[in-house]
Design an enzyme around this catalytic site. Structure first.
Site, short mmCIF file in Angstrom:
data_model
loop_
_atom_site.label_atom_id
_atom_site.label_comp_id
_atom_site.label_asym_id
_atom_site.label_seq_id
_atom_site.Cartn_x
_atom_site.Cartn_y
_atom_site.Cartn_z
N ARG A 1 -0.15 -32.65 -30.74
CA ARG A 1 0.95 -32.82 -31.69
C ARG A 1 2.16 -33.57 -31.14
NH1 ARG A 1 1.58 -26.72 -33.34
NH2 ARG A 1 0.77 -26.52 -31.22
N ARG B 1 -4.69 -30.43 -22.95
CA ARG B 1 -4.08 -30.68 -24.26
C ARG B 1 -3.38 -32.03 -24.29
NH1 ARG B 1 -1.37 -24.73 -25.29
NH2 ARG B 1 -3.31 -23.54 -25.43
N ASP C 1 -12.49 -27.56 -30.22
CA ASP C 1 -11.91 -26.24 -30.00
C ASP C 1 -12.98 -25.33 -29.43
OD1 ASP C 1 -9.36 -24.52 -30.77
OD2 ASP C 1 -11.12 -23.29 -31.19
N TYR D 1 -11.47 -13.02 -28.13
CA TYR D 1 -11.12 -13.35 -29.52
C TYR D 1 -12.01 -12.59 -30.50
CZ TYR D 1 -8.10 -17.21 -28.02
OH TYR D 1 -7.09 -17.97 -27.47
#
Length: 344
Positions: free
Chosen positions: A31, A27, A76, A151
Site C-alpha cells: 500500500r 511486504r 497471502d 489463525y
C-alpha cells in the site's frame, strides 16, 4: 530468463562470495506504492492473485522501482487454505478472519487435500510468467503449520495465542494430525511453485516466537524438519521467517534450511554467541523507515559494519514494510546498502 540475471541474492543465501550485500524487503509490494493502491481500487486483495498478469505486475513493481535483488510472489499465506474450501476473509486493518475456528479434530478431518495445479492454477501461472519476466530471483512462499494453525484455532490474529496453545497441550494427537495435514499442504504448494520457476521459497512462521524453546522442540520442530528435509531435495533456496523468535534461532540452526531471519530484537552479537552457521537476513527495525534519512543511513551503516565480512548476509527488515513508508525512502536505502557494501 534474461541473460543478465542477477543472482547475488541466491549466492548470499548459499554463503558464496558476493560483490555487494543483496537487498529485499518483506511486504515490498503493497500500500505504500501509488501503483498498487490504484490496482486495489479495482481488485480486492485475493482477486489480484486470480489475475496472473496483474499479480505479476504487483510482484515486479519493487524490483523495477527500488532495484532490490529479489522479488517475492504477491499472495497471502491463507491462499492454499481458501483453495481447500476453508472460509477465510482478509479484513482491512485486522488480517485473516475465519468464521469457524477449529475446536476439535472433527473440524479438519474432512478437509479436501490441496492439488495446486487444479486448485491454484492462477498462482502457478503467475510464477511461470514472472520466471520469464524477472532478471532477479523469485521467492515463492507459504505459511508455516504453526502460524496457519494459530489463525485456524484463534479465528484470526491473536495477542497471546492462548487458544492455540491450549489445543496443542490438551489435544496432542489432534495437534499432531493438524501439523501433518498442514505440512503436506505446505510441501505440495511450495514444490508446485518451485516447479513453476521459483528459485527460492520462504516459510513464514510469523507467530511461532510465542512458543518457548521447549515447546518448539516438542510440538513444532519435527514438522519443520520434515518440511525442510523434503525441500532440500529440490534445487530451491529455503528461507525461514518469524518475528520475535530470537530465542529459537539455536533450534532453527539445526534444520536443513539455507537462510534464517532475525529481527531488531536480536543482535549480530547474539548470532555469534549462539554460533549460528546459516546465512541470515534482517534485521533493520521497520520503524526506522520513518526516521530522518541521515539517521536511517547511520543505522544501516552500523548494521553493515557490525555484520562485517560474515558470509551469507541479506539486508532486510525485521518485519514488513507498512503503508506510511515513502517509496523514495526505500529506494534511497537500497542504493545506500548497495553502494556502501560495494565500498567495503
Amino acid at each position: 530468463m534474461s541473460l543478465l540475471f542477477n543472482d547475488v541474492f541466491l549466492k548470499a543465501c548459499r554463503r558464496e562470495a558476493v560483490p555487494y550485500t543483496p537487498v529485499w524487503y518483506m511486504r515490498q509490494a503493497g500500500r505504500y506504492q501509488a501503483e498498487y493502491r490504484a490496482i486495489r481500487e479495482r481488485y480486492s486483495f485475493f482477486e489480484i492473485s486470480h489475475h496472473p498478469e496483474i499479480c505479476a505486475e504487483v510482484t515486479r513493481l519493487p524490483v523495477e522501482k527500488l532495484g532490490v535483488d529479489a522479488a517475492i510472489l504477491f499472495a497471502d499465506i491463507m491462499t492454499p487454505l481458501k483453495a481447500r474450501g476453508i472460509k477465510v476473509e482478509i479484513v482491512e486493518g485486522v488480517g485473516p478472519v475465519l468464521s469457524h475456528p477449529i475446536r476439535s479434530g472433527a473440524d479438519f478431518a474432512q478437509w479436501k487435500q490441496l492439488d495446486p495445479a487444479h486448485d491454484l492454477p492462477f498462482v502457478l501461472d503467475t510464477v511461470e510468467l514472472l520466471h520469464q519476466q524477472l532478471n532477479v530471483p523469485l521467492i515463492g512462499f507459504a505459511g508455516a503449520p504453526f502460524t496457519l494453525a494459530s489463525y485456524l484455532i484463534e479465528g484470526g490474529p491473536s495477542k497471546n495465542y492462548h487458544q492455540t496453545k491450549a489445543f496443542m497441550y490438551a489435544h496432542s494427537e489432534e495437534w499432531t494430525a493438524l501439523m501433518e495435514d498442514l505440512a503436506e499442504m505446505t510441501l505440495n504448494y511450495l514444490k508446485a511453485q518451485i516447479r513453476a520457476g521459483a528459485q527460492a521459497v520462504q516459510i513464514f512462521d510469523s507467530w511461532v516466537g510465542a512458543l518457548s524453546e521447549e515447546d518448539y522442540q516438542v510440538y513444532i520442530a519435527p514438522t519443520m524438519l520434515k518440511i525442510f528435509t523434503e525441500l532440500k531435495k529440490t534445487k530451491a533456496v529455503t528461507l525461514y521467517f518469524a518475528a520475535g523468535a530470537g530465542h529459537l534461532l539455536k533450534e532453527w540452526n539445526k534444520l536443513p534450511v539455507d537462510v534464517l531471519s532475525f529481527d531488531w530484537r536480536t543482535s549480530v552479537n547474539d548470532l555469534n554467541r549462539l554460533e549460528i552457521t546459516k546465512a541470515v537476513q534482517g534485521n533493520l527495525d521497520p520503524a526506522l523507515l520513518l526516521a530522518p534519512q541521515d539517521e536511517l543511513e547511520t543505522r544501516a551503516k552500523a548494521l553493515l559494519d557490525h555484520i562485517g565480512g560474515r558470509p551469507g548476509y541479506i539486508f532486510n527488515l525485521g518485519h514488513g514494510v507498512f503503508p506510511e513508508v515513502k517509496e523514495e525512502t526505500l529506494l534511497a536505502l537500497t542504493n545506500f546498502v548497495h553502494g556502501y557494501s560495494k565500498e567495503k
